[in-house]
Design a protein around this motif. Structure first.
Motif, PDB file in Angstrom:
ATOM      1  N   TYR A 292      60.866  66.909  27.678  1.00  0.00           N
ATOM      2  CA  TYR A 292      61.906  67.738  28.278  1.00  0.00           C
ATOM      3  C   TYR A 292      62.773  66.860  29.178  1.00  0.00           C
ATOM      4  O   TYR A 292      62.254  66.099  30.004  1.00  0.00           O
ATOM      5  CB  TYR A 292      61.268  68.866  29.092  1.00  0.00           C
ATOM      6  N   ILE A 293      64.082  66.959  29.033  1.00  0.00           N
ATOM      7  CA  ILE A 293      65.008  66.212  29.875  1.00  0.00           C
ATOM      8  C   ILE A 293      65.575  67.177  30.924  1.00  0.00           C
ATOM      9  O   ILE A 293      66.227  68.163  30.579  1.00  0.00           O
ATOM     10  CB  ILE A 293      66.171  65.605  29.048  1.00  0.00           C
ATOM     11  N   ASP A 294      65.315  66.898  32.201  1.00  0.00           N
ATOM     12  CA  ASP A 294      65.790  67.792  33.258  1.00  0.00           C
ATOM     13  C   ASP A 294      67.247  67.503  33.614  1.00  0.00           C
ATOM     14  O   ASP A 294      67.879  66.605  33.044  1.00  0.00           O
ATOM     15  CB  ASP A 294      64.870  67.741  34.481  1.00  0.00           C
ATOM     16  N   ALA A 295      67.777  68.250  34.567  1.00  0.00           N
ATOM     17  CA  ALA A 295      69.187  68.130  34.959  1.00  0.00           C
ATOM     18  C   ALA A 295      69.529  66.752  35.519  1.00  0.00           C
ATOM     19  O   ALA A 295      70.685  66.330  35.479  1.00  0.00           O
ATOM     20  CB  ALA A 295      69.532  69.215  35.987  1.00  0.00           C
ATOM     21  N   GLN A 296      68.546  66.030  36.032  1.00  0.00           N
ATOM     22  CA  GLN A 296      68.778  64.691  36.569  1.00  0.00           C
ATOM     23  C   GLN A 296      68.588  63.599  35.510  1.00  0.00           C
ATOM     24  O   GLN A 296      68.669  62.415  35.811  1.00  0.00           O
ATOM     25  CB  GLN A 296      67.840  64.407  37.752  1.00  0.00           C
ATOM     26  N   GLY A 297      68.308  64.017  34.275  1.00  0.00           N
ATOM     27  CA  GLY A 297      68.116  63.058  33.192  1.00  0.00           C
ATOM     28  C   GLY A 297      66.708  62.504  33.085  1.00  0.00           C
ATOM     29  O   GLY A 297      66.461  61.608  32.277  1.00  0.00           O
ATOM     30  N   GLU A 298      65.780  63.028  33.881  1.00  0.00           N
ATOM     31  CA  GLU A 298      64.383  62.577  33.833  1.00  0.00           C
ATOM     32  C   GLU A 298      63.678  63.225  32.646  1.00  0.00           C
ATOM     33  O   GLU A 298      63.845  64.417  32.388  1.00  0.00           O
ATOM     34  CB  GLU A 298      63.649  62.946  35.120  1.00  0.00           C
ATOM     35  N   ARG A 299      62.858  62.432  31.956  1.00  0.00           N
ATOM     36  CA  ARG A 299      62.100  62.955  30.822  1.00  0.00           C
ATOM     37  C   ARG A 299      60.683  63.296  31.275  1.00  0.00           C
ATOM     38  O   ARG A 299      60.038  62.517  31.967  1.00  0.00           O
ATOM     39  CB  ARG A 299      62.055  61.924  29.698  1.00  0.00           C
ATOM     40  N   HIS A 300      60.208  64.472  30.864  1.00  0.00           N
ATOM     41  CA  HIS A 300      58.870  64.964  31.210  1.00  0.00           C
ATOM     42  C   HIS A 300      58.104  65.189  29.903  1.00  0.00           C
ATOM     43  O   HIS A 300      58.506  66.026  29.091  1.00  0.00           O
ATOM     44  CB  HIS A 300      58.963  66.272  31.994  1.00  0.00           C
ATOM     45  N   ARG A 301      57.016  64.450  29.717  1.00  0.00           N
ATOM     46  CA  ARG A 301      56.247  64.559  28.471  1.00  0.00           C
ATOM     47  C   ARG A 301      54.811  65.009  28.677  1.00  0.00           C
ATOM     48  O   ARG A 301      54.248  65.683  27.823  1.00  0.00           O
ATOM     49  CB  ARG A 301      56.238  63.219  27.737  1.00  0.00           C
TER      50      ARG A 301
END
Length: 128
Positions: free
Chosen positions: A13-22
């Motif tokens: 998942y790419i959040d609003a700040q561009g961070e990816r969460h896997r």
């Protein structure tokens, strides 16, 4: 009894700040988890939304996100959504994401973690 299952999304998942969460955790569903979303107006308006609400209830952690909401689940790539749906089915059908099997050559018994079709395709280099 194991009630929580760690997972790693194929894409993340790419959040609003561009961070990816896997990396995440899914818990076993309760009867209430499966029934409560049926009262949700979004589910009543569109039956396909049931999966979104259901996953937002049972995915207890995804990366560094404060909460996994229906909006977060809506933002997942289709491959990640399919992965979570498969994981949901496996853990809630058997209470585990592992199966016991046996080597056909030496007959030694062992457990393996089940993988989704998406993970299998990624390992073989195949594309959907």
């Amino acid at each position: 009894m194991v009630t929580e299952f760690p997972f790693r999304l194929p894409l993340g998942y790419i959040d609003a700040q561009g961070e990816r969460h896997r990396e995440g955790v899914m818990r076993l569903a309760t009867a209430h988890d499966e029934i409560a979303p049926l009262k949700d107006p979004r589910v009543q308006a569109n039956e396909a939304y049931l999966l979104i609400v259901l996953l937002s209830r049972v995915v207890t952690r995804l990366g560094e996100l404060a909460a996994v909401t229906p909006k977060v689940v809506e933002g997942l790539y289709a491959g990640d959504l399919a992965y979570l749906q498969g994981l949901y089915r496996r853990v809630n059908a058997s209470g585990s994401d592992r199966i016991r099997t046996q080597c056909p050559h030496c007959q030694q018994a062992f457990e393996i973690a089940l993988e989704s079709e998406e993970e299998d395709a990624g390992k073989s280099g195949a594309t959907p």
